[in-house]
Motif scaffolding. Structure first.
Motif, PDB file in Angstrom:
ATOM      1  N   ARG A   1      -4.929   6.477  -0.766  1.00  0.00           N
ATOM      2  CA  ARG A   1      -5.302   7.840  -1.492  1.00  0.00           C
ATOM      3  C   ARG A   1      -6.857   8.042  -1.994  1.00  0.00           C
ATOM      4  NH1 ARG A   1      -0.360   9.519  -5.165  1.00  0.00           N
ATOM      5  NH2 ARG A   1      -1.313  11.346  -5.263  1.00  0.00           N
ATOM      6  N   GLN A   2      -7.250   6.696  -2.420  1.00  0.00           N
ATOM      7  CA  GLN A   2      -8.684   6.745  -2.593  1.00  0.00           C
ATOM      8  C   GLN A   2      -9.672   6.343  -1.686  1.00  0.00           C
ATOM      9  OE1 GLN A   2      -9.208   4.389  -6.604  1.00  0.00           O
ATOM     10  NE2 GLN A   2      -6.974   4.944  -6.735  1.00  0.00           N
ATOM     11  N   GLY A   3      -9.347   6.353  -0.264  1.00  0.00           N
ATOM     12  CA  GLY A   3     -10.035   5.945   0.791  1.00  0.00           C
ATOM     13  C   GLY A   3     -10.335   4.504   0.933  1.00  0.00           C
ATOM     14  N   ARG A   4      -9.529   3.548   0.075  1.00  0.00           N
ATOM     15  CA  ARG A   4      -9.931   2.254   0.148  1.00  0.00           C
ATOM     16  C   ARG A   4      -8.841   1.624   1.273  1.00  0.00           C
ATOM     17  NH1 ARG A   4      -9.905   1.411  -6.241  1.00  0.00           N
ATOM     18  NH2 ARG A   4     -10.254  -0.984  -5.582  1.00  0.00           N
ATOM     19  N   MET A   5      -9.062   1.912   2.684  1.00  0.00           N
ATOM     20  CA  MET A   5      -8.047   1.419   3.572  1.00  0.00           C
ATOM     21  C   MET A   5      -7.950   0.064   3.786  1.00  0.00           C
ATOM     22  SD  MET A   5      -7.496   4.666   4.379  1.00  0.00           S
ATOM     23  CE  MET A   5      -6.749   4.687   5.835  1.00  0.00           C
ATOM     24  N   LEU A   6      -9.029  -0.760   4.028  1.00  0.00           N
ATOM     25  CA  LEU A   6      -9.069  -1.955   4.188  1.00  0.00           C
ATOM     26  C   LEU A   6      -8.448  -2.845   2.990  1.00  0.00           C
ATOM     27  CD1 LEU A   6      -9.967  -4.425   6.185  1.00  0.00           C
ATOM     28  CD2 LEU A   6     -12.246  -4.322   4.991  1.00  0.00           C
ATOM     29  N   GLU A   7      -8.795  -2.469   1.914  1.00  0.00           N
ATOM     30  CA  GLU A   7      -8.246  -3.344   0.819  1.00  0.00           C
ATOM     31  C   GLU A   7      -6.669  -3.140   0.752  1.00  0.00           C
ATOM     32  OE1 GLU A   7      -9.994  -2.762  -3.394  1.00  0.00           O
ATOM     33  OE2 GLU A   7     -11.407  -1.336  -2.378  1.00  0.00           O
ATOM     34  N   ALA A   8      -6.238  -1.777   1.153  1.00  0.00           N
ATOM     35  CA  ALA A   8      -4.727  -1.503   1.432  1.00  0.00           C
ATOM     36  C   ALA A   8      -4.128  -2.416   2.467  1.00  0.00           C
ATOM     37  CB  ALA A   8      -4.612   0.024   1.415  1.00  0.00           C
ATOM     38  N   TYR A   9      -4.989  -2.193   3.580  1.00  0.00           N
ATOM     39  CA  TYR A   9      -4.357  -3.194   4.509  1.00  0.00           C
ATOM     40  C   TYR A   9      -4.128  -4.643   4.147  1.00  0.00           C
ATOM     41  CZ  TYR A   9      -4.669  -6.006   8.842  1.00  0.00           C
ATOM     42  OH  TYR A   9      -4.177  -6.908   9.753  1.00  0.00           O
ATOM     43  N   GLN A  10      -5.262  -5.236   3.486  1.00  0.00           N
ATOM     44  CA  GLN A  10      -5.033  -6.692   3.127  1.00  0.00           C
ATOM     45  C   GLN A  10      -3.743  -6.713   2.321  1.00  0.00           C
ATOM     46  OE1 GLN A  10      -9.008  -6.714   1.755  1.00  0.00           O
ATOM     47  NE2 GLN A  10      -9.996  -7.578   3.455  1.00  0.00           N
ATOM     48  N   ILE A  11      -3.600  -5.868   1.333  1.00  0.00           N
ATOM     49  CA  ILE A  11      -2.317  -6.092   0.401  1.00  0.00           C
ATOM     50  C   ILE A  11      -1.150  -5.789   1.157  1.00  0.00           C
ATOM     51  CG2 ILE A  11      -1.394  -4.765  -1.560  1.00  0.00           C
ATOM     52  CD1 ILE A  11      -4.100  -4.437  -2.736  1.00  0.00           C
ATOM     53  N   TRP A  12      -1.066  -4.829   2.073  1.00  0.00           N
ATOM     54  CA  TRP A  12       0.026  -4.582   2.820  1.00  0.00           C
ATOM     55  C   TRP A  12       0.523  -5.850   3.689  1.00  0.00           C
ATOM     56  CZ3 TRP A  12       0.369   0.991   4.837  1.00  0.00           C
ATOM     57  CH2 TRP A  12       0.531   1.952   3.665  1.00  0.00           C
ATOM     58  N   ARG A  13      -0.391  -6.455   4.239  1.00  0.00           N
ATOM     59  CA  ARG A  13      -0.180  -7.531   5.208  1.00  0.00           C
ATOM     60  C   ARG A  13       0.014  -8.733   4.568  1.00  0.00           C
ATOM     61  NH1 ARG A  13      -0.679  -8.410  10.500  1.00  0.00           N
ATOM     62  NH2 ARG A  13      -0.666 -10.421  11.051  1.00  0.00           N
ATOM     63  N   GLY A  14      -0.664  -9.034   3.290  1.00  0.00           N
ATOM     64  CA  GLY A  14      -0.053 -10.289   2.596  1.00  0.00           C
ATOM     65  C   GLY A  14       1.635  -9.962   2.133  1.00  0.00           C
ATOM     66  N   ALA A  15       1.822  -8.804   1.681  1.00  0.00           N
ATOM     67  CA  ALA A  15       3.047  -8.453   1.112  1.00  0.00           C
ATOM     68  C   ALA A  15       4.265  -8.814   2.414  1.00  0.00           C
ATOM     69  CB  ALA A  15       3.163  -6.921   0.708  1.00  0.00           C
ATOM     70  N   LEU A  16       3.688  -8.357   3.677  1.00  0.00           N
ATOM     71  CA  LEU A  16       4.706  -8.389   4.739  1.00  0.00           C
ATOM     72  C   LEU A  16       4.773 -10.009   5.104  1.00  0.00           C
ATOM     73  CD1 LEU A  16       6.183  -7.487   7.165  1.00  0.00           C
ATOM     74  CD2 LEU A  16       4.108  -7.163   8.168  1.00  0.00           C
ATOM     75  N   GLU A  17       3.746 -10.909   4.858  1.00  0.00           N
ATOM     76  CA  GLU A  17       3.919 -12.281   5.271  1.00  0.00           C
ATOM     77  C   GLU A  17       4.759 -12.970   4.518  1.00  0.00           C
ATOM     78  OE1 GLU A  17      -0.291 -13.187   5.367  1.00  0.00           O
ATOM     79  OE2 GLU A  17      -0.668 -12.506   7.556  1.00  0.00           O
ATOM     80  N   ARG A  18       4.716 -12.332   3.076  1.00  0.00           N
ATOM     81  CA  ARG A  18       5.710 -13.126   2.266  1.00  0.00           C
ATOM     82  C   ARG A  18       6.863 -12.936   2.370  1.00  0.00           C
ATOM     83  NH1 ARG A  18       1.268 -11.347  -1.326  1.00  0.00           N
ATOM     84  NH2 ARG A  18       2.554  -9.615  -1.937  1.00  0.00           N
ATOM     85  N   MET A  19       7.227 -11.802   3.130  1.00  0.00           N
ATOM     86  CA  MET A  19       8.659 -11.485   3.455  1.00  0.00           C
ATOM     87  C   MET A  19       9.250 -12.634   4.383  1.00  0.00           C
ATOM     88  SD  MET A  19       8.387  -7.387   3.193  1.00  0.00           S
ATOM     89  CE  MET A  19      10.151  -7.040   3.202  1.00  0.00           C
ATOM     90  N   GLY A  20       8.426 -13.198   5.221  1.00  0.00           N
ATOM     91  CA  GLY A  20       9.123 -14.048   6.348  1.00  0.00           C
ATOM     92  C   GLY A  20       9.493 -13.323   7.341  1.00  0.00           C
ATOM     93  N   GLU A  21      10.389 -14.066   8.106  1.00  0.00           N
ATOM     94  CA  GLU A  21      10.820 -13.389   9.329  1.00  0.00           C
ATOM     95  C   GLU A  21      12.270 -12.767   9.328  1.00  0.00           C
ATOM     96  OE1 GLU A  21       9.265 -13.352  12.326  1.00  0.00           O
ATOM     97  OE2 GLU A  21       7.530 -14.391  11.570  1.00  0.00           O
ATOM     98  N   GLY A  22      12.617 -11.591  10.329  1.00  0.00           N
ATOM     99  CA  GLY A  22      13.947 -11.322   9.909  1.00  0.00           C
ATOM    100  C   GLY A  22      14.004 -10.285   8.962  1.00  0.00           C
ATOM    101  N   GLY A  23      15.101 -10.155   8.376  1.00  0.00           N
ATOM    102  CA  GLY A  23      15.451  -9.548   7.147  1.00  0.00           C
ATOM    103  C   GLY A  23      15.680  -8.180   7.417  1.00  0.00           C
ATOM    104  N   PRO A  24      15.875  -7.597   6.000  1.00  0.00           N
ATOM    105  CA  PRO A  24      16.698  -5.992   5.898  1.00  0.00           C
ATOM    106  C   PRO A  24      15.542  -4.988   6.413  1.00  0.00           C
ATOM    107  CG  PRO A  24      15.874  -6.819   3.857  1.00  0.00           C
ATOM    108  CD  PRO A  24      15.466  -8.192   4.704  1.00  0.00           C
ATOM    109  N   PRO A  25      15.967  -3.597   6.449  1.00  0.00           N
ATOM    110  CA  PRO A  25      15.197  -2.661   6.810  1.00  0.00           C
ATOM    111  C   PRO A  25      13.887  -2.528   6.028  1.00  0.00           C
ATOM    112  CG  PRO A  25      17.346  -1.928   6.321  1.00  0.00           C
ATOM    113  CD  PRO A  25      17.523  -3.168   6.049  1.00  0.00           C
ATOM    114  N   ALA A  26      13.694  -3.192   4.829  1.00  0.00           N
ATOM    115  CA  ALA A  26      12.329  -3.151   4.254  1.00  0.00           C
ATOM    116  C   ALA A  26      11.179  -3.942   4.969  1.00  0.00           C
ATOM    117  CB  ALA A  26      12.558  -3.814   2.855  1.00  0.00           C
ATOM    118  N   GLN A  27      11.598  -4.805   5.621  1.00  0.00           N
ATOM    119  CA  GLN A  27      10.745  -5.601   6.393  1.00  0.00           C
ATOM    120  C   GLN A  27      10.084  -4.618   7.548  1.00  0.00           C
ATOM    121  OE1 GLN A  27      11.637  -9.348   8.023  1.00  0.00           O
ATOM    122  NE2 GLN A  27       9.497 -10.061   8.017  1.00  0.00           N
ATOM    123  N   ALA A  28      11.086  -4.155   8.493  1.00  0.00           N
ATOM    124  CA  ALA A  28      10.932  -3.263   9.315  1.00  0.00           C
ATOM    125  C   ALA A  28       9.866  -1.962   8.764  1.00  0.00           C
ATOM    126  CB  ALA A  28      12.066  -2.417  10.015  1.00  0.00           C
TER     127      ALA A  28
END
Length: 224
Positions: free
Chosen positions: A166-193
């Motif tokens: 929302r503040q236009g800080r797209m790359l920072e958001a991407y890095q945070i989201w990707r890190g969170a996804l990687e910590r979730m591991g493989e498979g998993g519930p709908p949250a991972q999808a």
């Protein structure tokens, strides 16, 4: 249809800036990147199927455009769901755009149980909305407290990233989201999808704008 119109408007804005205002060629790349980021924010946040509403109608923004509570319920999961009645009241106020009251009742839930993961999330979200979308020290503190309670849950990172977008800080958001996804591991519930789809969309947008780090851009080009 609305997406075609939005893209056409962006192209028209670029053409007007170049032809009518005779922008130097060296500024074309920056202008194009700014327009792409604007389209990225619109794609991630907007709901073009909904009727128009004034900016002052915070309840409509909160429940329809951002769907904060729906995303929170999906990401939190049953095991970390709040059991506090104060959270029901906090959500009700948030849905009406009364974020000061929402903050107050989320705080009550936290005082009842300092380990209430969902209450910390709701507090962070309400504080962001109370500040008209800006991240503040109190909202960051709330997200950090939630992360400390459940380090592998993606919800705090998701909402923090959403605020950055929302503040236009797209790359920072991407890095945070990707890190969170990687910590979730493989498979998993709908949250991972849910997280994987948003990471992929944001990565594609950043790659098209040439804003990804070289290693990630190469991986995106290979269809990782």
């Amino acid at each position: 249809m609305i997406w075609i119109m939005v893209a056409a408007l962006a192209l028209a804005a670029f053409a007007v800036a170049v032809l009518a205002f005779r922008l130097p060629r060296v500024t074309w790349t920056s202008l194009a990147a700014a327009l792409v980021f604007g389209l990225a924010g619109y794609t991630l946040q907007a709901s073009p199927q909904l009727p128009g509403a004034p900016r002052a109608n915070m309840a409509a923004s909160y429940t329809d455009e951002w769907q904060m509570r729906d995303a929170r319920v999906l990401l939190v999961g049953e095991s970390l769901k709040s059991r506090s009645n104060a959270m029901v009241t906090s959500d009700a106020f948030a849905q009406r755009g009364q974020f000061t009251n929402a903050v107050g009742f989320a705080d009550i839930a936290i005082r009842e149980n300092p380990q209430d993961f969902e209450a910390w999330l709701a507090l962070g979200n309400a504080l962001v909305e109370q500040a008209d979308g800006a991240l503040t020290q109190p909202s960051l503190y709330a997200y950090r407290q939630a992360s400390a309670i459940a380090p592998d849950n993606p919800a705090p990172s998701y909402f923090l990233g959403l605020s950055l977008i929302r503040q236009g800080r797209m790359l920072e958001a991407y890095q945070i989201w990707r890190g969170a996804l990687e910590r979730m591991g493989e498979g998993g519930p709908p949250a991972q999808a849910f997280m994987a789809e948003r990471v992929a969309r944001l990565e594609s947008m950043l790659a098209q704008a040439g804003a990804l780090p070289p290693a990630r851009e190469a991986a995106a080009d290979q269809g990782e």
